[in-house]
Design an enzyme around this catalytic site. Structure first.
Site, PDB file in Angstrom:
ATOM      1  N   SER A 143       6.746  -7.959  -9.725  1.00  0.00           N
ATOM      2  CA  SER A 143       7.800  -8.754  -9.103  1.00  0.00           C
ATOM      3  C   SER A 143       9.097  -8.731  -9.916  1.00  0.00           C
ATOM      4  CB  SER A 143       7.283 -10.175  -8.890  1.00  0.00           C
ATOM      5  OG  SER A 143       8.130 -10.930  -8.097  1.00  0.00           O
ATOM      6  N   ASP A 153      14.504  -9.173  -5.626  1.00  0.00           N
ATOM      7  CA  ASP A 153      13.818  -8.916  -6.887  1.00  0.00           C
ATOM      8  C   ASP A 153      13.082  -7.580  -6.801  1.00  0.00           C
ATOM      9  OD1 ASP A 153      11.712  -9.654  -5.238  1.00  0.00           O
ATOM     10  OD2 ASP A 153      10.631 -10.715  -6.800  1.00  0.00           O
ATOM     11  N   ASP A 190      10.110  -6.479  -6.206  1.00  0.00           N
ATOM     12  CA  ASP A 190       9.241  -6.102  -5.086  1.00  0.00           C
ATOM     13  C   ASP A 190       9.738  -6.654  -3.759  1.00  0.00           C
ATOM     14  OD1 ASP A 190       8.589  -8.757  -5.606  1.00  0.00           O
ATOM     15  OD2 ASP A 190       6.469  -8.492  -5.125  1.00  0.00           O
ATOM     16  N   ASP A 233      10.156  -9.601  -2.472  1.00  0.00           N
ATOM     17  CA  ASP A 233       9.583 -10.744  -1.755  1.00  0.00           C
ATOM     18  C   ASP A 233      10.364 -12.025  -2.022  1.00  0.00           C
ATOM     19  OD1 ASP A 233       8.760 -11.279  -4.346  1.00  0.00           O
ATOM     20  OD2 ASP A 233       6.656 -11.618  -3.833  1.00  0.00           O
TER      21      ASP A 233
END
Length: 448
Positions: A103, A242, A244, A246
């Site tokens: 992340s 960010d 990833d 999400d």
């Protein structure tokens, strides 16, 4: 059944260091494969996505080896956002989805997240069962039943087309100039493509991943880069994702940042007015600002709080039949559209509000006045228990007494890093500073 390997968002750590080693990933893949493939058939499939970290290659190959060794067939998506894995797990009728990502963490970290066949993250109980299987002997498939692995070339395209459908059908972004910072991460191709195809003039930032620059001075945890680009290019707004994709931070035309609380406030108010907000409530975590709660109460809406972690937000949403939730950190969960936080789709919802109201981003990013909030992190070493220290407990009790009736205090361990997070809210700035500062100092002494 306990979970020691899994944290609040899968398994995470420094790459090539336990538990983020190829050996653990191989066994984790085998354990998950054995847990899902219980009938001996070979038709079971797993989709695996990843972000742009160098260690993703190692973990992808190790997971694939473990999964195929138990008879699971693996579909490799390559670099895609985490929400794309949730979407494609369900869309492609897979039994399991896996995202390899840490992340917002630095490039030297990595992680492994699991999704069930419904596209939602696995429950704590299921993760505990997989962890228990990992600790024992894993029964492998017979040679003729070993699984196959293949690359899926159209996975990203499927997600791009789906993301576009979440934008109002009659809406277009023509005439809007949008900065999108992809953090040199998983959305570096998808996000600019979606925005451009919807008609926007796109200024892409953080779209040159090299394996080691993910989240490096860019993305949702470093919004300065996007803010500078918005001002320099005279953009109408910015979307900062960010690693990833999400989570998201939204920026107005001046570079002012709206965090997850402000975005959720905007969406909740708009959805409630349109009759779309299910249950008359927004689900957020204990970290969300008291100002958000007051904003909702003023509109006859409720704020339902959960433990920190978007997985717990989603669990409460599903239990109560709610369709909007998220975290101050920028996870925005809209179960009408996605099974997990989706920064790009949240950005599209903000753009829809701009297009439909005709208002600039600056009129939308500040929905309520925040109650002064202070958050500080204290790092500790493995094996230490600073929260058990007598002096720390004494200082915390004194702060709780001082804040009673004037604010609130929250102290918790991070589920992904060896950190203790100390957060307080209070209208009295001096009291806020004393309370947090005293606790942090005590924790640092205990962790020295």
């Amino acid at each position: 059944m306990t979970r020691n390997l899994f944290g609040t968002d899968g398994v995470r750590g420094t790459a090539n260091t336990y538990p983020m080693t190829a050996e653990v990933a191989l066994r984790l893949g085998a354990a998950a494969g054995r847990w899902f493939r219980t009938d001996g058939r070979n038709g079971h499939r797993v989709v695996i996505g990843k972000d742009t970290r160098l260690s993703g290659y190692m973990l992808e190959n190790a997971l694939t080896a473990g999964l195929t060794s138990t008879g699971m067939n693996v579909l490799l998506l390559g670099p895609v956002p985490t929400p794309a894995v949730g979407f494609l797990t369900r869309s492609m009728r897979a039994d399991l989805g896996i995202m390899i990502s840490a992340s917002h963490n630095p490039a030297h970290d990595n992680g492994i997240k699991f999704f069930g066949p419904d596209g939602f993250k696995l429950s704590d109980d299921v993760e505990a069962e997989i962890e228990a299987a990992l600790a024992g002997e894993i029964r492998l498939a017979q040679p003729q039943n070993i699984g196959r692995a293949r690359r899926i070339d159209d996975g990203l395209g499927r997600y791009v087309e789906y993301a576009k459908t979440t934008f109002p059908h009659r809406g277009r972004l023509t005439g809007l100039k949008v900065v999108v910072d992809c953090a040199n991460g998983a959305a570096y191709r998808a996000a600019p493509e979606v925005l451009w195809e919807l008609g926007a003039e796109v200024i892409p930032v953080g779209v040159s991943p090299n394996g080691t620059n993910i989240n490096d001075r860019c993305g949702s945890t470093y919004t300065q880069t996007a803010a500078e680009a918005v001002v320099a290019h005279g953009a109408d707004m910015g979307i900062s994702l960010d690693g990833d994709a999400d989570r998201v931070m939204i920026l107005d035309e001046t570079g002012q940042v709206a965090d997850g609380d402000q975005i959720m406030a905007l969406l909740a108010a708009r959805w409630a007015e349109a009759g779309r907000l299910k249950g008359g409530a927004l689900v957020a975590t204990v970290m969300s600002n008291l100002g958000l709660e007051r904003f909702l109460q003023g509109r006859g809406l409720r704020l339902e709080r959960t433990a920190v972690g978007d997985r717990y937000v989603v669990e409460r949403m599903r239990e109560g039949g709610f369709n909007l939730g998220g975290e101050q950190s920028g996870h925005i969960v809209m179960t009408d559209h996605a099974t997990t936080g989706d920064g790009l789709i949240a950005g599209l919802q903000f753009l829809a509000a701009m297009a439909e109201t005709g208002q600039p981003a600056s009129a939308l990013v500040r929905q309520f006045e925040t109650v002064p909030q202070m958050l500080k992190n204290v790092r500790y070493q493995a094996g230490q228990q600073p929260l058990a220290d007598a002096e720390v407990r004494k200082v915390i009790a004194e702060a709780e007494t001082a804040l009673q009736g004037q604010g609130r205090l929250l102290i918790r361990k991070s589920g992904t890093e060896p950190l203790i997070r100390v957060m307080a809210e209070c209208e009295d700035a001096a009291l806020l500073e004393r309370s947090v500062g005293g606790i942090v100092a005590a924790l640092e002494r205990a962790a020295a």
